[in-house]
Design an enzyme around this catalytic site. Structure first.
Site, PDB file in Angstrom:
ATOM      1  CE1 TYR A 197      -3.349  -2.764   5.734  1.00 41.58           C
ATOM      2  CE2 TYR A 197      -3.379  -0.402   5.312  1.00 41.58           C
ATOM      3  CZ  TYR A 197      -3.353  -1.701   4.839  1.00 41.58           C
ATOM      4  OH  TYR A 197      -3.323  -1.945   3.487  1.00 41.58           O
TER       5      TYR A 197
ATOM      6  CE  LYS B   9       0.051  -4.571   2.916  1.00 42.86           C
ATOM      7  NZ  LYS B   9      -0.344  -5.913   2.355  1.00 42.86           N
TER       8      LYS B   9
ATOM      9  CB  THR C  85      -0.901  -0.008   1.250  1.00 41.44           C
ATOM     10  OG1 THR C  85      -1.520   1.273   1.388  1.00 41.44           O
ATOM     11  CG2 THR C  85      -0.116  -0.283   2.519  1.00 41.44           C
ATOM     12  CG  ASP C  86      -1.148   4.955  -1.009  1.00 41.26           C
ATOM     13  OD1 ASP C  86      -1.696   4.308  -0.098  1.00 41.26           O
ATOM     14  OD2 ASP C  86      -1.754   5.832  -1.677  1.00 41.26           O
ATOM     15  CD  GLU C  87      -3.274   3.424   4.571  1.00 43.54           C
ATOM     16  OE1 GLU C  87      -2.964   3.150   5.744  1.00 43.54           O
ATOM     17  OE2 GLU C  87      -4.436   3.424   4.149  1.00 43.54           O
TER      18      GLU C  87
HETATM   19  P1  NAD Z   1      -9.720  -7.351   2.187  1.00 40.90           P
HETATM   20  O1  NAD Z   1      -9.714  -7.100   3.653  1.00 40.90           O
HETATM   21  O2  NAD Z   1     -10.932  -7.068   1.390  1.00 40.90           O
HETATM   22  O3  NAD Z   1      -9.349  -8.886   1.903  1.00 40.90           O
HETATM   23  C1  NAD Z   1      -8.304  -9.539   2.589  1.00 40.90           C
HETATM   24  C2  NAD Z   1      -8.434 -11.028   2.311  1.00 40.90           C
HETATM   25  O4  NAD Z   1      -7.341 -11.686   2.995  1.00 40.90           O
HETATM   26  C3  NAD Z   1      -9.725 -11.640   2.847  1.00 40.90           C
HETATM   27  O5  NAD Z   1     -10.286 -12.510   1.877  1.00 40.90           O
HETATM   28  C4  NAD Z   1      -9.281 -12.411   4.086  1.00 40.90           C
HETATM   29  O6  NAD Z   1     -10.071 -13.535   4.375  1.00 40.90           O
HETATM   30  C5  NAD Z   1      -7.865 -12.816   3.685  1.00 40.90           C
HETATM   31  N1  NAD Z   1      -7.030 -13.063   4.873  1.00 40.90           N
HETATM   32  C6  NAD Z   1      -6.877 -12.258   5.955  1.00 40.90           C
HETATM   33  N2  NAD Z   1      -6.048 -12.841   6.851  1.00 40.90           N
HETATM   34  C7  NAD Z   1      -5.650 -14.023   6.293  1.00 40.90           C
HETATM   35  C8  NAD Z   1      -4.795 -15.063   6.727  1.00 40.90           C
HETATM   36  N3  NAD Z   1      -4.150 -14.997   7.906  1.00 40.90           N
HETATM   37  N4  NAD Z   1      -4.608 -16.119   5.912  1.00 40.90           N
HETATM   38  C9  NAD Z   1      -5.250 -16.203   4.711  1.00 40.90           C
HETATM   39  N5  NAD Z   1      -6.089 -15.251   4.261  1.00 40.90           N
HETATM   40  C10 NAD Z   1      -6.285 -14.174   5.041  1.00 40.90           C
HETATM   41  O7  NAD Z   1      -8.467  -6.544   1.634  1.00 40.90           O
HETATM   42  P2  NAD Z   1      -8.283  -5.774   0.252  1.00 40.90           P
HETATM   43  O8  NAD Z   1      -8.792  -4.407   0.391  1.00 40.90           O
HETATM   44  O9  NAD Z   1      -8.758  -6.648  -0.833  1.00 40.90           O
HETATM   45  O10 NAD Z   1      -6.686  -5.686   0.205  1.00 40.90           O
HETATM   46  C11 NAD Z   1      -5.914  -6.746  -0.352  1.00 40.90           C
HETATM   47  C12 NAD Z   1      -4.446  -6.376  -0.286  1.00 40.90           C
HETATM   48  O11 NAD Z   1      -4.219  -5.186  -1.017  1.00 40.90           O
HETATM   49  C13 NAD Z   1      -3.917  -6.120   1.118  1.00 40.90           C
HETATM   50  O12 NAD Z   1      -2.620  -6.656   1.213  1.00 40.90           O
HETATM   51  C14 NAD Z   1      -3.893  -4.605   1.226  1.00 40.90           C
HETATM   52  O13 NAD Z   1      -2.897  -4.189   2.126  1.00 40.90           O
HETATM   53  C15 NAD Z   1      -3.549  -4.232  -0.189  1.00 40.90           C
HETATM   54  N6  NAD Z   1      -4.011  -2.903  -0.619  1.00 40.90           N
HETATM   55  C16 NAD Z   1      -5.324  -2.551  -0.441  1.00 40.90           C
HETATM   56  C17 NAD Z   1      -5.758  -1.313  -0.918  1.00 40.90           C
HETATM   57  C18 NAD Z   1      -7.208  -0.870  -0.770  1.00 40.90           C
HETATM   58  O14 NAD Z   1      -7.536   0.236  -1.140  1.00 40.90           O
HETATM   59  N7  NAD Z   1      -8.104  -1.701  -0.265  1.00 40.90           N
HETATM   60  C19 NAD Z   1      -4.849  -0.440  -1.539  1.00 40.90           C
HETATM   61  C20 NAD Z   1      -3.516  -0.850  -1.677  1.00 40.90           C
HETATM   62  C21 NAD Z   1      -3.112  -2.072  -1.231  1.00 40.90           C
HETATM   63  O1  DAU Z   2      -4.139   3.917   0.451  1.00 41.48           O
HETATM   64  C1  DAU Z   2      -4.357   2.547   0.390  1.00 41.48           C
HETATM   65  C2  DAU Z   2      -5.198   2.106   1.570  1.00 41.48           C
HETATM   66  O2  DAU Z   2      -6.520   2.572   1.325  1.00 41.48           O
HETATM   67  C3  DAU Z   2      -5.181   0.602   1.767  1.00 41.48           C
HETATM   68  O3  DAU Z   2      -3.884   0.203   2.138  1.00 41.48           O
HETATM   69  C4  DAU Z   2      -6.175   0.176   2.858  1.00 41.48           C
HETATM   70  O4  DAU Z   2      -6.230  -1.238   2.926  1.00 41.48           O
HETATM   71  C5  DAU Z   2      -7.543   0.723   2.498  1.00 41.48           C
HETATM   72  O5  DAU Z   2      -8.473   0.411   3.516  1.00 41.48           O
HETATM   73  C6  DAU Z   2      -7.470   2.230   2.305  1.00 41.48           C
HETATM   74  O6  DAU Z   2      -7.163   2.888   3.547  1.00 41.48           O
HETATM   75  P1  DAU Z   2      -7.917   4.229   4.017  1.00 41.48           P
HETATM   76  O7  DAU Z   2      -7.797   4.316   5.477  1.00 41.48           O
HETATM   77  O8  DAU Z   2      -7.493   5.382   3.177  1.00 41.48           O
HETATM   78  O9  DAU Z   2      -9.428   3.822   3.552  1.00 41.48           O
HETATM   79  P2  DAU Z   2     -10.857   3.977   4.245  1.00 41.48           P
HETATM   80  O10 DAU Z   2     -11.849   3.477   3.229  1.00 41.48           O
HETATM   81  O11 DAU Z   2     -10.897   3.372   5.588  1.00 41.48           O
HETATM   82  O12 DAU Z   2     -11.005   5.547   4.387  1.00 41.48           O
HETATM   83  C7  DAU Z   2     -10.832   6.426   3.289  1.00 41.48           C
HETATM   84  C8  DAU Z   2     -10.893   7.854   3.818  1.00 41.48           C
HETATM   85  O13 DAU Z   2     -12.237   8.119   4.257  1.00 41.48           O
HETATM   86  C9  DAU Z   2     -10.017   8.105   5.021  1.00 41.48           C
HETATM   87  O14 DAU Z   2      -9.526   9.431   4.948  1.00 41.48           O
HETATM   88  C10 DAU Z   2     -10.966   7.968   6.217  1.00 41.48           C
HETATM   89  C11 DAU Z   2     -12.262   8.493   5.645  1.00 41.48           C
HETATM   90  N1  DAU Z   2     -13.519   7.919   6.190  1.00 41.48           N
HETATM   91  C12 DAU Z   2     -13.628   6.573   6.311  1.00 41.48           C
HETATM   92  C13 DAU Z   2     -14.822   6.001   6.756  1.00 41.48           C
HETATM   93  C14 DAU Z   2     -14.958   4.495   6.896  1.00 41.48           C
HETATM   94  C15 DAU Z   2     -14.591   8.770   6.496  1.00 41.48           C
HETATM   95  O15 DAU Z   2     -14.493  10.003   6.378  1.00 41.48           O
HETATM   96  N2  DAU Z   2     -15.766   8.222   6.936  1.00 41.48           N
HETATM   97  C16 DAU Z   2     -15.920   6.872   7.069  1.00 41.48           C
HETATM   98  O16 DAU Z   2     -17.035   6.424   7.456  1.00 41.48           O
END
Ligand code: NAD
Ligand code: DAU
Length: 336
Positions: free
Chosen positions: A152, A156, A120-122
């Protein structure tokens, strides 16, 4: 090619599995613990002779090592992924994101299997907001120092460091990608965009943390998948690639857009308690990926992609409804 996709029943991992089936001849094994964030339905309709689901934990070396050895490549999505949950209880984040990645790295090291780590970019922390006079606002690049803010993002960041160390010390054939915020179908309703859409569908008001000035750099999950596949196929071993689609928007702008798309007044939202340590702005410079590997996103128009996402949640209430009450109760307990 036999590809093992960890976390392939989650939001982004399941999109990647569909992408692999559509764009390659690979056979795919999904290794997923099926936590609260997973959904078997997201894998429905895939050809049974090409996709197999193994339910299990990436921390379990006894399961992981023989499974990894049967594959040509591992694409590692499995993670605990929600910042707010990591503030309530960091423990599963350390287990899955750090120990789980370590377990996979040991398995690919022993079996000599190609590894792609999805991050992630975080890990870079946050950036200042852009003021109108800045003609070249700062964005994250592959050289930006690590400065994670939450449990989190720290977990990562730690997992990225493990991957680099395993490349350098043991010659593991790995690449890393760090992507910005994804949106699209199948995202758990705890996350920002689906939470607000389903709040509006339920006749309630969207909930903005703090002032809503925080900026996220949105990319459609389909574009994330095409970028990961490009890196898997053509990326240089040991390299990191940032993935982003120039989709910077403040949370306030996104909430207003959702309200407009759903036929409600643009100011019909409420401010709720801010997230502790809330990162201000993320922004990705994906120049290396575009120049070196020729990748570009297909979802250039965020509003059009968001409109499709709104329609998907409207049409798929049966999928998200069972989680809605518990998700909202947990937010309400924190004043959010
Ligand atoms: P998600 O939470 O929707 O899905 C995570 C999946 O991993 C689930 O299916 C869960 O069951 C599985 N999992 C969790 N713990 C596990 C374990 N111990 N063993 C096996 N499986 C397990 O997450 P997502 O949003 O799809 O993110 C997927 C990946 O992409 C993550 O590594 C996250 O850090 C990265 N990522 C997410 C975002 C975003 O915006 N959501 C952005 C950049 C990177
Ligand atoms: O940047 C990549 C990341 O983006 C991934 O690594 C994470 O897995 C993914 O969850 C996401 O993280 P954020 O914390 O940015 O996403 P989230 O959807 O939780 O929140 C997005 C923005 O919205 C953040 O600034 C918090 C805000 N927010 C979130 C919720 C749930 C609100 O203002 N209200 C809300 O109810």
């Amino acid at each position: 090619m036999r590809i093992l996709v960890t976390g392939g029943a989650g939001f982004i991992g399941s999109n990647f599995v569909h992408h692999l089936v559509r764009h390659t001849d690979a056979s795919v094994t999904v290794l997923d613990k099926l936590t609260y964030a997973a959904s078997r339905e997201s894998l429905a309709g895939l050809p049974e002779d090409r996709v197999e689901l193994v339910v299990g934990d990436i921390v379990d070396a006894g399961l992981v090592e023989p499974l990894v050895a049967q594959h040509d490549a591992v694409v590692h999505y499995a993670a605990e992924s929600h910042n707010d949950n990591s503030l309530n209880d960091p423990s599963p984040f350390i287990q899955t994101n750090l120990i789980g990645t370590f377990t996979l790295l040991e398995a690919v090291r022993k079996a000599g299997v190609r590894f792609h780590h999805v991050s992630t970019d975080e890990v870079y922390g946050d950036l200042p907001l852009v003021d109108d006079t800045a003609d070249d606002p700062k964005r994250f690049t592959e050289e930006t120092p690590y400065q994670p803010s939450s449990p989190y993002s720290a977990s990562k960041a730690g997992s990225d460091h493990l991957v680099r160390a395993w490349v350098r010390s043991f010659g593991v054939q790995a690449t890393i990608s760090n992507c910005s915020n994804n949106y699209g179908p199948w995202q758990h309703i705890e996350k920002f965009i689906p939470r607000q859409i389903t709040e509006v569908l339920d006749g309630r008001r969207p909930k903005l943390y703090g002032s809503g000035e925080n900026v996220r750099d949105w990319i459609h999950t389909e574009d994330h998948s095409s970028a990961v596949l490009r890196i898997l196929e053509q990326g240089r071993i040991g390299e990191t690639y940032l993935i982003g689609a120039d989709g910077e928007k403040s949370n306030l702008e996104v909430v207003r857009m959702i309200l407009r798309l759903m036929g409600r007044a643009e100011d019909d939202f409420e401010h709720v308690t801010d997230r502790a340590g809330h990162d201000l702005r993320y922004a990705i410079d994906s120049g290396k990926l575009r120049t070196e590997l020729g990748w570009s996103p297909e979802y250039g128009d965020f509003e059009a992609g968001l409109a499709q996402t709104v329609a998907w949640y409207r049409d798929n209430e049966a999928w998200w409804r069972p989680n809605k009450d518990a998700t909202e109760a947990s937010y309400a307990a924190k004043g959010q």
